[in-house]
Design a protein around this motif. Structure first.
Motif, short mmCIF file in Angstrom:
data_model
loop_
_atom_site.label_atom_id
_atom_site.label_comp_id
_atom_site.label_asym_id
_atom_site.label_seq_id
_atom_site.Cartn_x
_atom_site.Cartn_y
_atom_site.Cartn_z
N UNK A 1 -54.27 -83.39 0.36
CA UNK A 1 -53.72 -82.31 -0.47
C UNK A 1 -53.95 -80.93 0.11
N UNK A 2 -55.10 -80.75 0.77
CA UNK A 2 -55.40 -79.41 1.29
C UNK A 2 -54.48 -79.08 2.47
N UNK B 1 -51.23 -78.24 1.09
CA UNK B 1 -51.24 -76.88 0.56
C UNK B 1 -50.91 -75.87 1.65
N UNK B 2 -51.60 -75.98 2.78
CA UNK B 2 -51.37 -75.01 3.84
C UNK B 2 -49.97 -75.16 4.44
N UNK C 1 -47.31 -76.12 2.78
CA UNK C 1 -46.36 -75.49 1.86
C UNK C 1 -46.42 -73.97 1.97
N UNK C 2 -47.65 -73.45 2.08
CA UNK C 2 -47.81 -72.01 2.20
C UNK C 2 -47.09 -71.50 3.44
N UNK D 1 -43.39 -71.48 2.87
CA UNK D 1 -42.94 -70.32 2.09
C UNK D 1 -42.78 -69.11 3.01
N UNK D 2 -43.77 -68.92 3.88
CA UNK D 2 -43.72 -67.77 4.79
C UNK D 2 -42.50 -67.86 5.71
N UNK E 1 -39.41 -67.15 3.90
CA UNK E 1 -39.28 -65.73 3.62
C UNK E 1 -38.62 -65.01 4.79
N UNK E 2 -39.06 -65.37 6.00
CA UNK E 2 -38.51 -64.69 7.17
C UNK E 2 -37.10 -65.18 7.51
N UNK F 1 -38.76 -59.71 -5.41
CA UNK F 1 -40.17 -59.79 -5.05
C UNK F 1 -40.95 -58.64 -5.66
N UNK G 1 -55.61 -71.45 -14.25
CA UNK G 1 -54.63 -72.15 -13.43
C UNK G 1 -53.57 -72.83 -14.29
N UNK H 1 -49.85 -71.05 -14.06
CA UNK H 1 -48.71 -71.65 -13.36
C UNK H 1 -47.42 -71.37 -14.14
N UNK I 1 -46.45 -67.67 -13.66
CA UNK I 1 -45.76 -67.43 -12.39
C UNK I 1 -44.28 -67.84 -12.51
#
Lengths: 275, 529
Positions: free
Chosen positions: B197-198, B201-202, B204-205, B208-209, B212-213, B230, B406, B410, B413
């Motif tokens: 999962x960790x 997580x990274x 997915x992060x 997203x970045x 974005x670009x 944003x 949390x 959620x 958000x």
């Protein structure tokens, strides 16, 4: 042996708390938070940073208490704002809004400015030492302390930082400033629904709560060649203050307005006006 | 090499031993050396067919008194024989965390590790058991990797059980043992590899970045103002997060420091005084609507009568001092508007409370069902009242508020994101709909707009004022009264803890009541600013 008992979920949570807390502190200390919220939020953001700091600290105790089931999705509650704050984006400009103010393209942001009278937040904007001087200095001299005021020549030069201050000052003491020459910078705000052909407003965006409620504020200007001005272009206006009328809901209100004598193009001004 | 441990949890008589018998006596396990450790002795006994299984059994008493001895025996077994797998049948009334602690003792930690945790549930009675049998059962469910359900013969029963399980362990995979391919699924679950999962997580992060670009500029050229979305999103969020924090701290404090009995004894039983307390409480709590939702939930959990809690929820954001002040300034010190906003707010929320009281929701309103009433849904299953030291309670307060943050965050958000998109689209559609409409339609338009924009209640007065020359005063009142009570953000946050049906009912009631109150009373008053 310790590494084996490491709890990655807690690590991830601590990471998110700390980064979020650090970002809050950075936003406040650098003043960048003003692009999103008003100065009133400053203590709340400090509070957020403190709570997140405590949470991160409290998590340390559990960092080496492992658990079988690891979850990570919940951390996105913090990770998404963190990412969006860190990823490049520019502050809102008038052109971004393209007339889409939440206020529904009304003139109201401008008349609404009169609402700011007596606002305690407004009084904070006046330099603190002015209160001390007030006691033994005559009224006229005191107002000379307002930045940009030249009482002798009846001229007010409104610097970009004092836009909000002067707006409410003029609204509060309309009579006093009648006939003064005013110089102020803003973007050309025109709205056929609210303004006549020969009218425009050198406006700035006012944030009353957060970036979602940006609305243009400023003093209405009478200018014969107003139609030649390009909407949203930045200009410096010089003109004479006079007492105009503004009709609202069938009732006419006194409204300080400017009769324009000179217009020169100006650089775009960063930042917003806060009530 | 570490020996993999498979753990089977489940309540007494859930069918754990039967499951082990069926699974481990299958052909696939014939050549595998297994140690079966039972912490419970039920009606059925574990019997090995191929003589490849050794078994150990420890009664619950031994577990309580001499965990060291258990450790020693497992350890010596591991060291003596060549084992391939360990299967543990865990006791149904002891929390899973105790097993975890046992297996992580320094003497065992390097020898074996938990591979998978399977929860066995008897579909016929799990609904009755949960919430009545203490914290161990939900704790076991929340810690399992996948669950096996038996005794659910109708699709409806199965989907009920699945909903219940997923309410405790969100997104958990569930296998219905009566399906033909059930054992296939179980094998897949047991031996399938899942991404950590960790790292997910990274990943997915990073995604997203990248998005974005890559997608940001493309969308901008398509006239979709990503930058504006944003900005608005971050603006609303930075505004809301501090208040959400205040809310979850308060609500956690209520959960942990105020015993249920105290509320039952002290809180006014009858509706009238109860509502008065709710209104007073709402006035004294200078927070915006983000904070009142978590507090509302903890009040309901603590057994405050629902009508009173609903009144509290709806009245707090309208009448708190911050809102009163901001309304006063926004409307240039016009006291009529302020007084009307406060009065309409109080009248509406009392009526909403009374309506909820007269027609109470038939089904469970808390989405966790009976479970939620007993303990918090935060994954910390220690009973708040069994911890007595201040330090212990403070620790619990922090963990509780974190998980609530949390949980509700959620939805904050998501709600913020939706409303920032609406705000970017502008309010033109609302103002143009106004053309030629009467008072009633105008009120509905303004109320819908308040709902969609999800403005913070301490700032919405300024926005309301800006609509004052396009809409009649009655419509503005609708905006000012209904907006703080209910909006996208609130509804999303409510869905963190309440059933959809209840939220729908509350929303409908609030909308109708606010409309009626504003329409009738502003008709009577003939108001003008």
């Amino acid at each position: 042996m310790k590494a084996k008992a490491f709890n990655p979920q807690i690590f991830l949570e601590i990471l998110c708390y700390s980064v979020f807390a650090a970002l809050m502190l950075y936003l406040v200390s650098s003043g960048k938070y003003l692009s999103y919220v008003t100065p009133r939020m400053e203590p709340y953001l400090y509070f957020t940073a403190t709570v997140m700091g405590i949470w991160a600290f409290a998590g340390l105790a559990r960092l080496f208490r492992p658990q079988h089931k690891i979850r990570s999705a919940h951390c996105f509650v913090l990770a998404i704002p963190i990412l969006l704050l860190l990823l490049p984006h520019s502050p809102m400009k008038t052109s971004n809004l393209a007339g889409n103010y939440v206020g529904g393209n009304t003139f109201s942001g401008i008349t609404g400015q009169s609402a700011v009278e007596n606002d305690p937040a407004q009084e904070e904007l006046i330099p603190e030492d002015s209160a001390d001087i007030q006691t033994d200095v005559p009224e006229d001299e005191y107002s000379a302390d307002l930045p940009g005021l030249d009482a002798a020549n009846k001229k007010i030069t409104v610097s970009n930082d004092d836009f909000g201050l002067w707006l409410s000052e003029i609204y509060m003491n309309m009579e006093k400033y009648k006939g003064y020459t005013v110089v102020m910078t803003g973007f050309v705000f025109k709205n056929p629904e609210m303004l006549r052909e020969d009218e425009f407003v050198p406006a700035r965006l006012m944030m009353s709560c957060c970036v979602a409620d940006l609305a243009p504020v400023g003093l209405l200007c009478k200018y014969d060649k107003a139609s030649e001005l390009k909407a949203d272009s930045w200009i410096t206006v010089e003109g004479t203050l006079f007492m105009g009328k503004y009709e609202y809901d069938g009732v006419e209100y006194d409204d300080p307005q400017i009769s324009v004598t000179k217009i020169i193009p100006a650089e775009e001004v960063e930042g917003y006006v806060y009530p | 090499m570490e020996i993999p441990i498979y753990v089977v949890t489940g309540f007494l008589d859930a069918g754990k031993t039967t499951f082990l018998n069926n699974l481990l006596n299958g052909k696939d396990w014939r050549d595998i050396k297994i140690l079966v450790v039972q912490f419970e002795t039920g009606e059925e006994e574990f019997q090995s067919r191929y003589d490849n299984c050794h078994s150990l059994a420890f009664p619950k008493k031994l577990l309580e008194r001499q965990p060291k001895e258990i450790l020693g025996r497992i350890r010596s077994f591991i060291q003596s024989g060549e084992l391939d797998e360990i299967w543990i049948e865990w006791n149904g009334v002891v929390p899973f965390s105790e097993l975890q602690a046992l297996l992580l003792a320094p003497s065992l930690r390097s020898l074996c590790r938990i591979q998978k945790v399977i929860h066995i549930a008897d579909g016929a009675n799990i609904e009755n058991l949960i919430g009545r049998t203490g914290g161990a059962l939900p704790e076991q469910i929340s810690n399992c990797d996948f669950a096996v359900v038996r005794n659910t013969y109708s699709a409806a029963a199965y989907s009920r059980v699945r909903r219940l399980m997923r309410g405790i362990n969100s997104g958990v995979d569930i296998v219905n043992i009566h399906e033909t391919k059930a054992y296939n699924d179980i094998y897949k679950q047991l031996f399938g590899k899942k991404e950590h999962p960790v790292s997910l997580f990274f990943l997915t992060a990073a995604l997203i970045a990248v998005l974005h670009f890559a997608a940001g500029p493309v969308l901008e050229t398509l006239q979709i103002p990503v930058n504006t979305v944003i900005n608005i999103f971050l603006g609303i969020l930075l505004q809301a997060v501090p208040f959400l924090l205040i809310g979850v701290m308060l609500s956690s404090a209520i959960q942990i420091f105020i015993p249920r009995e105290w509320i039952e004894r002290r809180f006014p039983k009858s509706l009238g005084p109860g509502m008065a307390v709710a209104i007073l409480g709402g006035f004294c709590l200078p927070v915006c609507d983000c904070a009142s939702v978590p507090v509302f939930r903890s009040l309901v959990k603590k057994g405050i009568p629902l009508p009173v809690a609903v009144t509290f929820l709806t009245v707090t954001p309208v009448i708190n001092p911050v809102v009163i002040l901001s309304t006063y300034y926004a409307f240039s010190g016009n006291m009529t508007v302020v007084i009307r906003r406060v009065c309409f707010g109080i009248i509406s929320s009392v009526i909403i409370g009374v309506i909820i009281g007269i027609w109470p929701p038939k089904s469970q309103i808390l989405s966790g069902g009976a479970l939620d009433r007993l303990m918090c849904s935060c994954g910390c299953y220690e009973d708040a009242e069994s911890i007595t030291t201040f330090k212990g309670k403070a620790g619990l307060l922090i963990r509780h508020s974190q998980s609530e943050f949390f949980n509700v965050g959620k939805y904050l958000v998501i709600g913020t994101f939706i409303s920032s998109i609406f705000q970017t689209m502008g309010t033109g559609i609302f103002t143009s709909a106004r053309n030629g409409a009467g008072l009633a339609i105008s009120i509905v338009i303004m109320m819908t707009m308040a709902f969609v924009l999800s403005l913070c209640s301490s700032s919405d007065a300024v926005i309301a004022r800006s609509f004052a020359n396009q809409f009649p005063m009655g419509a503005i009142m609708g905006f000012l009264v209904f907006g703080p009570m209910m909006d996208i953000k609130n509804v999303m946050m409510l869905s963190a803890g309440f059933s959809k049906r209840f939220i729908g009912k509350l929303l409908f009631t609030a909308f109708t009541v606010c409309f009626a109150v504003v329409f009738l009373l502003s008709g009577l008053g003939g108001m003008k600013i």
